[in-house]
Write an enzyme that holds these catalytic residues in place. Structure first.
Site, PDB file in Angstrom:
ATOM      1  N   ASP A  36       0.859  -1.181   0.000  1.00  0.00           N
ATOM      2  CA  ASP A  36       0.000   0.000   0.000  1.00  0.00           C
ATOM      3  C   ASP A  36       0.898   1.234   0.000  1.00  0.00           C
ATOM      4  OD1 ASP A  36      -2.671   1.377   0.384  1.00  0.00           O
ATOM      5  OD2 ASP A  36      -1.617   2.066   2.180  1.00  0.00           O
ATOM      6  N   ASP A  38      -3.138   1.500   6.931  1.00  0.00           N
ATOM      7  CA  ASP A  38      -2.272   1.125   5.812  1.00  0.00           C
ATOM      8  C   ASP A  38      -2.002  -0.370   5.779  1.00  0.00           C
ATOM      9  OD1 ASP A  38      -2.164   3.808   5.119  1.00  0.00           O
ATOM     10  OD2 ASP A  38      -0.358   4.183   6.299  1.00  0.00           O
ATOM     11  N   GLU A  55      -1.702  -1.526  -6.010  1.00  0.00           N
ATOM     12  CA  GLU A  55      -2.972  -0.912  -6.343  1.00  0.00           C
ATOM     13  C   GLU A  55      -2.780   0.060  -7.500  1.00  0.00           C
ATOM     14  OE1 GLU A  55      -6.726   1.148  -3.959  1.00  0.00           O
ATOM     15  OE2 GLU A  55      -4.719   1.131  -3.090  1.00  0.00           O
TER      16      GLU A  55
END
Length: 418
Positions: free
Chosen positions: A191, A356, A275
């Site tokens: 992340d 996170d 992502e």
């Protein structure tokens, strides 16, 4: 697979003059060819073929009084500039027809002598590496090269680049075979963020170095000095080069750090899941400076390139996946949360999550589901809460501790061996 190996080169004063002439001639040939194609389009005629264009703007142009100076430089960079124009047109037409993915590509534009970056490309007929380690360029001579590492194979082409900071680089293209690393069972979801650069699903935290923020004081001083110089003066040119050097140092430091981080991740893990962030959209918000300073797109590109070379897997999940809203323990969608909420407790299972870390676990679960075609089984990893990242990085504020700089490691020297 094709790789680029870049090295600093140090041409003499005469060689710099010869390179400047070659830069200018390649630029003129490119602009003349672009003008010919634009005129053909306005007249409703088909685009000139590459062979006809080469004969018109290079061979025939050398016999005219206006372009006679084209004969003073090597012909190889001039031909390559025409190939660059063909590539630019091909990219435009592929983008319009939908064959080329990504952002739209516009029509080729004229090159300016005021561009900060100039480049030339030589193929096998225009260069060679001598036994003493110098790079011989056609009609330029033997140029001294700082060999920081050994070339793994004989290069097929070399691009000479002059950057805005006044530095010369030689970028070689070599064809090498992939070097697959030993397989491992480790897989991580990452992340990316701004408070912390990256949080991995195994609990590892990478702090955000903030290279641009740390160099802002030096950059502002150099830019203020540039603004006080008269336009067109030599002092302004010196001040502009000083600003360019300051920015180049920031960019080089960031790239070096990103290379080290991505290499470590690729060596330690078999699969990495990221992502799909909307970096272009975030670059238009109030966080634009911090987003560009982070270099998320470069981080992802380096991971993908190294994964292809070393036999690793890179998975990218959709940008609309609710990774920050789903509990990584029970999978319940707990709803959106503002960015100020860094920790939260699931209302169903009662597990307290670090925002996170929870997102990194969900990225790993979603990536595994896509890769292994999981049907909702226990793919969510359970790991410990990571340490908290440092809220204030050393050197980013006025009251930060001023420590001495560590000495740089000396670069390796030597002559390339094939």
């Amino acid at each position: 697979m094709h790789l680029r190996y870049s090295y600093r080169i140090y041409p003499t004063a005469g060689q710099r003059s010869a390179l400047a002439r070659t830069f200018g001639c390649a630029r003129v040939v490119y602009n003349d060819a672009l003008t010919a194609r634009k005129e053909a389009r306005k007249a409703g005629l088909p685009y000139p073929r590459s062979a006809d264009l080469q004969n018109r703007v290079i061979t025939a142009a050398k016999r005219t009084a206006d372009r006679a100076w084209l004969a003073s430089v090597g012909v190889e960079p001039l031909i390559q500039s025409l190939r660059d124009l063909d590539t630019a047109y091909r990219n435009f037409f592929d983008s319009v027809s939908g064959k080329r993915a990504g952002r739209p590509v516009g029509l080729p534009r004229f090159k300016s002598r005021k561009d900060g970056r100039q480049s030339l490309r030589f193929t096998r007929n225009g260069f060679r590496i001598r036994s003493n380690g110098k790079l011989n360029l056609a009609k330029i001579g033997d140029v001294r090269v700082k060999w920081s590492r050994v070339l793994p194979a004989a290069p097929s082409s070399v691009t000479i680049v002059l950057d805005p900071a006044g530095r010369y680089h030689a970028s070689f293209v070599v064809d090498v075979e992939p070097e697959h690393l030993p397989e491992t069972t480790a897989e991580v979801g990452i992340d990316l963020g701004l408070t912390t650069y990256a949080v991995m699903s195994d609990g590892t935290v990478i702090d955000n170095p903030r290279f641009l923020r740390k160099a802002e004081k030096r950059l502002k001083a150099a830019q203020r000095e540039l603004s006080r110089k008269a336009k067109g003066s030599k002092n302004r040119a010196k001040a502009r080069r000083k600003v360019a050097k300051a920015h180049a140092k920031v960019a080089d430091t960031r790239n070096d750090w990103l290379h080290k981080q991505t290499t470590r991740i690729i060596r330690e893990t078999q699969a990495v899941y990221l992502e799909d962030l909307n970096v272009r959209g975030l670059g238009r918000t109030r966080l634009a400076k911090s987003v560009h300073d982070a270099g998320w797109s470069t981080f992802r590109r380096m991971l993908e390139e190294k994964a292809a070379r070393y036999g690793r897997h890179i998975g990218v999940i959709g940008r609309y996946e609710p990774t920050s809203q789903v509990c990584s323990s029970c999978g319940v969608l707990d709803g959106p949360k503002p960015l100020a909420v860094r920790e939260w407790t699931c209302g169903v299972c009662g597990v307290r999550h670090d925002r996170d870390l929870n997102a990194a676990r969900n990225i790993l679960a979603a990536g595994r589901a896509d890769r292994l075609n999981a049907c909702g089984g226990p793919v969510r990893p359970g790991v410990a809460i990571p340490r908290q990242a440092q809220p204030v990085e050393t050197g980013t504020h006025r009251n930060a501790s001023r420590t001495g700089r560590k000495p740089r490691a000396a670069g390796a020297a030597g002559v390339p061996v094939f």
